[in-house]
Design a protein around this motif. Structure first.
Motif, PDB file in Angstrom:
ATOM      1  N   ALA A 130     114.447   7.441  25.304  1.00  0.00           N
ATOM      2  CA  ALA A 130     113.170   7.405  26.013  1.00  0.00           C
ATOM      3  C   ALA A 130     113.279   8.357  27.203  1.00  0.00           C
ATOM      4  N   VAL A 131     112.211   9.081  27.474  1.00  0.00           N
ATOM      5  CA  VAL A 131     112.199  10.051  28.570  1.00  0.00           C
ATOM      6  C   VAL A 131     111.111   9.641  29.557  1.00  0.00           C
ATOM      7  N   TYR A 132     111.514   9.276  30.762  1.00  0.00           N
ATOM      8  CA  TYR A 132     110.589   8.900  31.833  1.00  0.00           C
ATOM      9  C   TYR A 132     110.544  10.058  32.818  1.00  0.00           C
ATOM     10  N   ALA A 133     109.460  10.825  32.751  1.00  0.00           N
ATOM     11  CA  ALA A 133     109.348  12.023  33.579  1.00  0.00           C
ATOM     12  C   ALA A 133     107.921  12.120  34.111  1.00  0.00           C
ATOM     13  N   PRO A 134     107.687  11.529  35.280  1.00  0.00           N
ATOM     14  CA  PRO A 134     106.336  11.560  35.841  1.00  0.00           C
ATOM     15  C   PRO A 134     105.863  12.990  36.083  1.00  0.00           C
ATOM     16  N   GLY A 135     104.644  13.274  35.618  1.00  0.00           N
ATOM     17  CA  GLY A 135     104.064  14.586  35.854  1.00  0.00           C
ATOM     18  C   GLY A 135     104.773  15.715  35.139  1.00  0.00           C
ATOM     19  N   ALA A 136     105.448  15.426  34.032  1.00  0.00           N
ATOM     20  CA  ALA A 136     106.203  16.456  33.314  1.00  0.00           C
ATOM     21  C   ALA A 136     105.294  17.587  32.851  1.00  0.00           C
ATOM     22  N   GLY A 137     105.849  18.794  32.887  1.00  0.00           N
ATOM     23  CA  GLY A 137     105.114  19.958  32.411  1.00  0.00           C
ATOM     24  C   GLY A 137     105.087  20.011  30.891  1.00  0.00           C
ATOM     25  N   PRO A 138     104.355  20.964  30.349  1.00  0.00           N
ATOM     26  CA  PRO A 138     104.181  21.041  28.898  1.00  0.00           C
ATOM     27  C   PRO A 138     105.482  21.268  28.128  1.00  0.00           C
ATOM     28  N   GLU A 139     106.418  22.023  28.692  1.00  0.00           N
ATOM     29  CA  GLU A 139     107.684  22.276  27.978  1.00  0.00           C
ATOM     30  C   GLU A 139     108.493  20.997  27.812  1.00  0.00           C
ATOM     31  N   LEU A 140     108.615  20.216  28.884  1.00  0.00           N
ATOM     32  CA  LEU A 140     109.370  18.969  28.787  1.00  0.00           C
ATOM     33  C   LEU A 140     108.646  17.980  27.884  1.00  0.00           C
ATOM     34  N   ARG A 141     107.333  17.898  28.010  1.00  0.00           N
ATOM     35  CA  ARG A 141     106.580  16.984  27.131  1.00  0.00           C
ATOM     36  C   ARG A 141     106.763  17.378  25.669  1.00  0.00           C
ATOM     37  N   ALA A 142     106.783  18.677  25.393  1.00  0.00           N
ATOM     38  CA  ALA A 142     106.987  19.135  24.007  1.00  0.00           C
ATOM     39  C   ALA A 142     108.394  18.783  23.532  1.00  0.00           C
ATOM     40  N   ALA A 143     109.398  18.994  24.379  1.00  0.00           N
ATOM     41  CA  ALA A 143     110.784  18.675  23.998  1.00  0.00           C
ATOM     42  C   ALA A 143     110.969  17.177  23.789  1.00  0.00           C
ATOM     43  N   ALA A 144     110.303  16.383  24.614  1.00  0.00           N
ATOM     44  CA  ALA A 144     110.444  14.933  24.515  1.00  0.00           C
ATOM     45  C   ALA A 144     109.602  14.357  23.383  1.00  0.00           C
ATOM     46  N   GLY A 145     108.485  14.994  23.088  1.00  0.00           N
ATOM     47  CA  GLY A 145     107.613  14.491  22.025  1.00  0.00           C
ATOM     48  C   GLY A 145     107.135  13.083  22.326  1.00  0.00           C
ATOM     49  N   ASP A 146     107.171  12.229  21.305  1.00  0.00           N
ATOM     50  CA  ASP A 146     106.667  10.859  21.495  1.00  0.00           C
ATOM     51  C   ASP A 146     107.630   9.978  22.291  1.00  0.00           C
ATOM     52  N   ARG A 147     108.740  10.548  22.744  1.00  0.00           N
ATOM     53  CA  ARG A 147     109.683   9.796  23.584  1.00  0.00           C
ATOM     54  C   ARG A 147     109.270   9.811  25.051  1.00  0.00           C
ATOM     55  N   TRP A 148     108.331  10.692  25.423  1.00  0.00           N
ATOM     56  CA  TRP A 148     107.934  10.877  26.819  1.00  0.00           C
ATOM     57  C   TRP A 148     107.078   9.727  27.321  1.00  0.00           C
ATOM     58  N   ARG A 149     107.408   9.278  28.533  1.00  0.00           N
ATOM     59  CA  ARG A 149     106.625   8.275  29.244  1.00  0.00           C
ATOM     60  C   ARG A 149     106.293   8.868  30.616  1.00  0.00           C
ATOM     61  N   ASP A 150     105.044   8.738  31.029  1.00  0.00           N
ATOM     62  CA  ASP A 150     104.631   9.252  32.334  1.00  0.00           C
ATOM     63  C   ASP A 150     104.826   8.151  33.362  1.00  0.00           C
ATOM     64  N   GLY A 151     105.789   8.305  34.217  1.00  0.00           N
ATOM     65  CA  GLY A 151     106.078   7.321  35.247  1.00  0.00           C
ATOM     66  C   GLY A 151     107.551   6.969  35.256  1.00  0.00           C
ATOM     67  N   LEU A 152     107.961   6.285  36.291  1.00  0.00           N
ATOM     68  CA  LEU A 152     109.342   5.832  36.405  1.00  0.00           C
ATOM     69  C   LEU A 152     109.465   4.436  35.820  1.00  0.00           C
ATOM     70  N   PRO A 153     110.578   4.123  35.182  1.00  0.00           N
ATOM     71  CA  PRO A 153     110.733   2.819  34.539  1.00  0.00           C
ATOM     72  C   PRO A 153     111.129   1.733  35.530  1.00  0.00           C
ATOM     73  N   ASP A 154     110.751   0.495  35.194  1.00  0.00           N
ATOM     74  CA  ASP A 154     111.269  -0.656  35.916  1.00  0.00           C
ATOM     75  C   ASP A 154     112.308  -1.319  35.020  1.00  0.00           C
ATOM     76  N   ALA A 155     112.896  -2.405  35.478  1.00  0.00           N
ATOM     77  CA  ALA A 155     113.955  -3.071  34.706  1.00  0.00           C
ATOM     78  C   ALA A 155     113.453  -3.502  33.332  1.00  0.00           C
ATOM     79  N   ALA A 156     112.216  -3.978  33.247  1.00  0.00           N
ATOM     80  CA  ALA A 156     111.682  -4.417  31.950  1.00  0.00           C
ATOM     81  C   ALA A 156     111.614  -3.257  30.959  1.00  0.00           C
TER      82      ALA A 156
END
Length: 186
Positions: free
Chosen positions: A38-64
């Motif tokens: 899983a990739v948590y990258a708030p505000g990620a640019g298009p290159e990172l979003r493309a590399a992460a694909g459906d693994r990308w989450r916008d925001g920082l994760p909490d313990a849950a």
């Protein structure tokens, strides 16, 4: 420090952060054979979003969000954010690496040389990443691409010896003799 080689195909991994460094960490994780990422990258640019694909989450994760993750790699966050993510990761039972913040790390990411299944790692325990990089460059010159095939060759003869019923000690001695005969480390 206890150097370990993790089978990343068996671990759930989270990559968390901002900027170009997160792309580098994701590439490292992908090269390792990790499949549950899983990739948590708030505000990620298009290159990172493309590399992460459906693994990308916008925001920082909490313990849950990190429940089930066994390794959390953090990079490119300000100290307070990194501390919060590291705390959440530990609460979820994960090991943590926070780039350039040694006191927040349970594990350190070594500089790597990969030649097929041969992986050579250099770690300074976070004390000098520059030294680890320089040593990696030195090892890259000493252990060229041919070492991937050499490992496969040695693995094949090792399998034959094991199938013949040789003891682990005998296989080890024969492996040493084989390496000497080939003069690969001369």
């Amino acid at each position: 420090m206890l150097p370990l080689a993790l089978d990343m195909s068996r671990l759930s991994v989270a990559v968390v952060g901002r900027g170009e460094v997160v792309s580098k960490r994701l590439a490292l994780v992908d090269q390792s054979g990790a499949v549950d990422v899983a990739v948590y990258a708030p505000g990620a640019g298009p290159e990172l979003r493309a590399a992460a694909g459906d693994r990308w989450r916008d925001g920082l994760p909490d313990a849950a969000a990190l429940i089930g993750a066994r390794l959390v790699i953090v990079a490119g966050l300000v100290r307070a954010e990194a501390e919060a993510v590291a705390s959440a990761a530990r609460a979820a039972g994960a090991l943590v690496n926070v780039e350039d913040v040694v006191e927040l790390c349970d594990v350190h990411l070594p500089a790597l040389v990969r030649r097929g299944d041969l992986t050579i790692a250099v770690s300074t325990g976070g004390k000098s990443p520059a030294l680890a990089r320089r040593l990696r460059r030195h090892l890259e010159r000493a252990f060229g691409p041919e070492w991937g095939q050499r490992l496969e060759e040695l693995a094949a003869v090792r399998r034959q010896w094991r199938e013949q019923g040789l003891t682990p000690g005998d296989v080890s001695r024969r492996s040493d003799a084989y390496l000497d005969e080939k003069e690969w480390l001369a």
